[in-house]
Design a protein around this motif. Sequence first.
Motif, PDB file in Angstrom:
ATOM      1  N   HIS A 348       5.819  18.845  21.776  1.00  0.00           N
ATOM      2  CA  HIS A 348       5.418  19.770  20.373  1.00  0.00           C
ATOM      3  C   HIS A 348       3.655  19.707  20.295  1.00  0.00           C
ATOM      4  CE1 HIS A 348       6.341  16.284  18.520  1.00  0.00           C
ATOM      5  NE2 HIS A 348       6.257  16.591  17.297  1.00  0.00           N
ATOM      6  N   TYR A 349       3.586  18.523  20.473  1.00  0.00           N
ATOM      7  CA  TYR A 349       1.873  18.406  20.225  1.00  0.00           C
ATOM      8  C   TYR A 349       1.186  19.142  21.347  1.00  0.00           C
ATOM      9  CZ  TYR A 349       2.493  14.649  16.525  1.00  0.00           C
ATOM     10  OH  TYR A 349       2.785  14.012  15.310  1.00  0.00           O
ATOM     11  N   ALA A 350       1.780  18.810  22.623  1.00  0.00           N
ATOM     12  CA  ALA A 350       1.034  19.234  23.963  1.00  0.00           C
ATOM     13  C   ALA A 350       1.020  20.620  23.642  1.00  0.00           C
ATOM     14  CB  ALA A 350       1.795  18.745  25.077  1.00  0.00           C
ATOM     15  N   LEU A 369      -4.868  23.859  10.396  1.00  0.00           N
ATOM     16  CA  LEU A 369      -4.226  23.170   9.429  1.00  0.00           C
ATOM     17  C   LEU A 369      -3.329  22.035  10.112  1.00  0.00           C
ATOM     18  CD1 LEU A 369      -4.248  23.209   6.154  1.00  0.00           C
ATOM     19  CD2 LEU A 369      -2.070  24.509   6.499  1.00  0.00           C
ATOM     20  N   ARG A 370      -3.891  20.789  10.076  1.00  0.00           N
ATOM     21  CA  ARG A 370      -3.203  19.928  10.937  1.00  0.00           C
ATOM     22  C   ARG A 370      -2.083  19.139  10.006  1.00  0.00           C
ATOM     23  NH1 ARG A 370      -5.109  19.615  15.671  1.00  0.00           N
ATOM     24  NH2 ARG A 370      -7.312  20.590  15.922  1.00  0.00           N
ATOM     25  N   LYS A 371      -0.780  19.394  10.351  1.00  0.00           N
ATOM     26  CA  LYS A 371       0.464  18.987   9.810  1.00  0.00           C
ATOM     27  C   LYS A 371       0.562  17.506  10.154  1.00  0.00           C
ATOM     28  CE  LYS A 371       2.768  22.446  11.257  1.00  0.00           C
ATOM     29  NZ  LYS A 371       3.872  23.111  11.494  1.00  0.00           N
ATOM     30  N   CYS A 372       1.828  16.922   9.437  1.00  0.00           N
ATOM     31  CA  CYS A 372       2.130  15.532   9.999  1.00  0.00           C
ATOM     32  C   CYS A 372       3.633  15.577   9.373  1.00  0.00           C
ATOM     33  CB  CYS A 372       1.304  14.478   9.060  1.00  0.00           C
ATOM     34  SG  CYS A 372       1.732  14.751   7.068  1.00  0.00           S
ATOM     35  N   PRO A 373       4.283  14.696   9.797  1.00  0.00           N
ATOM     36  CA  PRO A 373       5.979  14.629   9.618  1.00  0.00           C
ATOM     37  C   PRO A 373       6.390  14.818   8.133  1.00  0.00           C
ATOM     38  CG  PRO A 373       5.417  12.646  10.808  1.00  0.00           C
ATOM     39  CD  PRO A 373       3.825  13.357  10.405  1.00  0.00           C
ATOM     40  N   TYR A 374       7.406  15.580   7.891  1.00  0.00           N
ATOM     41  CA  TYR A 374       7.844  15.792   6.635  1.00  0.00           C
ATOM     42  C   TYR A 374       8.607  14.448   6.118  1.00  0.00           C
ATOM     43  CZ  TYR A 374       7.035  20.720   8.367  1.00  0.00           C
ATOM     44  OH  TYR A 374       6.536  21.854   8.922  1.00  0.00           O
ATOM     45  N   HIS A 375       8.944  14.649   4.797  1.00  0.00           N
ATOM     46  CA  HIS A 375       9.679  13.384   4.093  1.00  0.00           C
ATOM     47  C   HIS A 375      10.879  13.311   4.571  1.00  0.00           C
ATOM     48  CE1 HIS A 375       6.308  13.759   0.785  1.00  0.00           C
ATOM     49  NE2 HIS A 375       6.041  12.647   1.476  1.00  0.00           N
ATOM     50  N   THR A 403       9.346   4.155  14.936  1.00  0.00           N
ATOM     51  CA  THR A 403       8.149   3.190  15.461  1.00  0.00           C
ATOM     52  C   THR A 403       8.487   1.978  14.986  1.00  0.00           C
ATOM     53  OG1 THR A 403       7.377   4.266  13.495  1.00  0.00           O
ATOM     54  CG2 THR A 403       6.653   5.051  15.718  1.00  0.00           C
ATOM     55  N   PRO A 404       7.527   1.005  15.385  1.00  0.00           N
ATOM     56  CA  PRO A 404       7.582  -0.530  14.750  1.00  0.00           C
ATOM     57  C   PRO A 404       7.326  -0.411  13.154  1.00  0.00           C
ATOM     58  CG  PRO A 404       6.167  -0.531  16.640  1.00  0.00           C
ATOM     59  CD  PRO A 404       6.637   1.063  16.560  1.00  0.00           C
ATOM     60  N   PRO A 405       7.679  -1.431  12.488  1.00  0.00           N
ATOM     61  CA  PRO A 405       7.929  -1.398  11.141  1.00  0.00           C
ATOM     62  C   PRO A 405       6.187  -1.200  10.370  1.00  0.00           C
ATOM     63  CG  PRO A 405       8.540  -3.366  11.875  1.00  0.00           C
ATOM     64  CD  PRO A 405       8.460  -2.470  12.851  1.00  0.00           C
ATOM     65  N   GLU A 406       5.400  -1.516  11.201  1.00  0.00           N
ATOM     66  CA  GLU A 406       3.984  -1.624  10.536  1.00  0.00           C
ATOM     67  C   GLU A 406       3.197  -0.389  10.917  1.00  0.00           C
ATOM     68  OE1 GLU A 406       3.905  -3.353  14.713  1.00  0.00           O
ATOM     69  OE2 GLU A 406       5.219  -3.566  13.235  1.00  0.00           O
ATOM     70  N   ILE A 485      11.863  14.145  20.667  1.00  0.00           N
ATOM     71  CA  ILE A 485      11.928  13.049  19.703  1.00  0.00           C
ATOM     72  C   ILE A 485      11.432  11.670  20.569  1.00  0.00           C
ATOM     73  CG2 ILE A 485      13.500  11.519  18.510  1.00  0.00           C
ATOM     74  CD1 ILE A 485      15.246  13.794  18.002  1.00  0.00           C
ATOM     75  N   SER A 486      11.967  11.887  21.805  1.00  0.00           N
ATOM     76  CA  SER A 486      11.485  10.277  22.675  1.00  0.00           C
ATOM     77  C   SER A 486       9.879  10.360  23.105  1.00  0.00           C
ATOM     78  CB  SER A 486      12.218  10.296  23.854  1.00  0.00           C
ATOM     79  OG  SER A 486      12.174  11.272  24.635  1.00  0.00           O
ATOM     80  N   GLY A 487       9.494  11.754  23.133  1.00  0.00           N
ATOM     81  CA  GLY A 487       8.137  11.692  23.537  1.00  0.00           C
ATOM     82  C   GLY A 487       7.353  11.285  22.333  1.00  0.00           C
ATOM     83  N   LEU A 488       7.558  11.777  21.081  1.00  0.00           N
ATOM     84  CA  LEU A 488       6.782  11.277  19.887  1.00  0.00           C
ATOM     85  C   LEU A 488       7.289   9.823  19.628  1.00  0.00           C
ATOM     86  CD1 LEU A 488       5.330  12.399  17.274  1.00  0.00           C
ATOM     87  CD2 LEU A 488       7.813  12.701  16.142  1.00  0.00           C
ATOM     88  N   GLN A 489       8.322   9.394  19.884  1.00  0.00           N
ATOM     89  CA  GLN A 489       8.315   7.824  19.763  1.00  0.00           C
ATOM     90  C   GLN A 489       7.418   7.085  20.595  1.00  0.00           C
ATOM     91  OE1 GLN A 489      12.236   6.200  20.839  1.00  0.00           O
ATOM     92  NE2 GLN A 489      12.175   5.123  19.266  1.00  0.00           N
ATOM     93  N   ARG A 490       7.331   7.392  22.040  1.00  0.00           N
ATOM     94  CA  ARG A 490       6.361   6.917  22.883  1.00  0.00           C
ATOM     95  C   ARG A 490       5.029   6.948  22.459  1.00  0.00           C
ATOM     96  NH1 ARG A 490       9.276   9.313  26.489  1.00  0.00           N
ATOM     97  NH2 ARG A 490       7.915  11.151  26.825  1.00  0.00           N
ATOM     98  N   TRP A 491       4.602   8.365  21.974  1.00  0.00           N
ATOM     99  CA  TRP A 491       3.082   8.519  21.649  1.00  0.00           C
ATOM    100  C   TRP A 491       2.495   7.693  20.621  1.00  0.00           C
ATOM    101  CZ3 TRP A 491      -0.672  10.811  24.095  1.00  0.00           C
ATOM    102  CH2 TRP A 491      -1.860  11.248  23.331  1.00  0.00           C
ATOM    103  N   ASN A 492       3.603   7.533  19.463  1.00  0.00           N
ATOM    104  CA  ASN A 492       3.063   6.957  18.311  1.00  0.00           C
ATOM    105  C   ASN A 492       3.341   5.224  18.527  1.00  0.00           C
ATOM    106  OD1 ASN A 492       2.548   9.258  16.597  1.00  0.00           O
ATOM    107  ND2 ASN A 492       4.632   9.102  15.693  1.00  0.00           N
TER     108      ASN A 492
END
Length: 542
Positions: A348-350, A369-375, A403-406, A485-492
């Motif tokens: 979805h980013y690409a 308008l650059r959005k980010c994840p929703y709550h 993602t990792p906790p940090e 979802i897996s792509g976002l997981q890798r990217w982050n």
Amino acid sequence: MSRTMAQKCVLLLALGAGHALRTPSRVTMSTLEKTKPRAPVTKTKALPLGSRNNVLKIPYTAPDKDWQPGERRREVERTLIHPYFRLGSVDDRAGEKFLGALRELFGGDWGLGVAKSEVRRAEAYAQVALALAFLPALVPAVLLVPFVVLSRKALWKEAVADSMEEHGAAFAEARDAYRANQERVVERLVAAELGRTNPTALGSVAVTMATSQEGKAVVEALLRSEKVAVAEVRAFVRDPESPKARALAALDARVTLAVADSCDASSLAKSLRGCDAAYLCTTLNRASAGTWAMDWDGGAYEIAQGEAFATACARLERLEPGRLKQVVYGTAPLRKWPGAFVVEPPIHYAAKWEIEALLVKAGVPLTCLRKCPYHENFTKLTVSGAGKDGVWRPGAYAIKALTPPEFVYNMLDPRDIGPWASIAFANPFLVGESLSIASDCLSGEQMADDANRAGLGEGAAFSYKMQPRLLFEMLAFVEPTFVYISGLQRWNSDGGAYDLDAGGVKRLRALHDGGTWKQHLEKDGLDQFTETMADLLPTSIK
């Protein structure tokens, strides 16, 4: 896990194991799948299922080829464990034909909806007999799959580390420069709003996908904002008779419904006639708002929306020169890693970055308008412990993410997209600029700490839990949503960073005091299940 999902996974592991035995003898970085950036191909070539989401139209290359420096690679190779069981030189339709043979002989759809009409009965008997002959060799091969995956994950970790070392300075420079620019943009916006005496007159504003969560928020905000004065909000809808479309029309006499197909430039151009500004929504999701239906070609589908809108704007400019003064596009965070970085961006980013380029090339007066994840994304996987009284029972609960906790997220309430869009429209100097929006800047551990302080119930204790990467990589072979979802997981997880730090988010509050994660917990009590992506996940990980 549903029966259908279980069938897919069993077939995936059993037949995919055969390819595990074909691991090239020279195991190097070149054994990772090639996805080198190239000029778009003009010929349409059959691609493996996992490659259909390749929104940049990069040709597929077999896993026994050598790769060159700078090529992008995948953590889990889609030709190693593949939903259509690509074995050696067997074509991509072989898996479909085999499943069709099973349907011909035994009925049922085998969880993949494969048609049986392509397979004659005699051919079906032959295919099944051949499969049974090889079954004794394939069953032991299943045991090798975990070891092959572990080996490839080690290669992936090494590849990412090398790429981060090579491109880390460029990433840091791009991130810091963007954050400094955002600080200047926000300062200018704050000054403009402090000096505002009258709302900005806009005339007619178009909103695409107006019945979506994002589109509806923009329509509502334009109608009630004190920063803009709109004469008309033209809401683009597929079906003007749908309940959601009628609800929009009932909001205000200034709302006009316009029937438009987001992938059809002609209908978009027709609906844009007479508009002074527009808000553009694009999505991977083919379903209506509140439901989720992403296909394997989801990335191409989203880019088609951007191509159609860019073409429509170009046509409009020829018919009404200078009429359309601003297009605000609800897009993804800025790309900070260079194109040669080893980690592929999530689909979805690409897609959205490609659309940005298309709009700029078409001469569209663009504000990103650059959005980010929703709550709500961070509570969909938390099984509610609340009783009928709404109070959570004592027990251990988890806030779950990818993602990792940090890792630090930017987060916002999706309803705040509307007010931010109004601010962008009220300040036309933002044409040619980006504005990143967020209400929170929190790590997974901080999200869990806030949940513990939310008073959801005595004895309800929350911790953060990272979702297993291999699970989402594997699910990406049987359900297209998990490609995203897996792509976002890798990217982050492998070097990503959102647009704003804590200071940047705090500065935004001088413009709009959006809903926070804490307010989300207090208001919604973590009972966030929706008829969307959460329903696609195995129950065991919720």
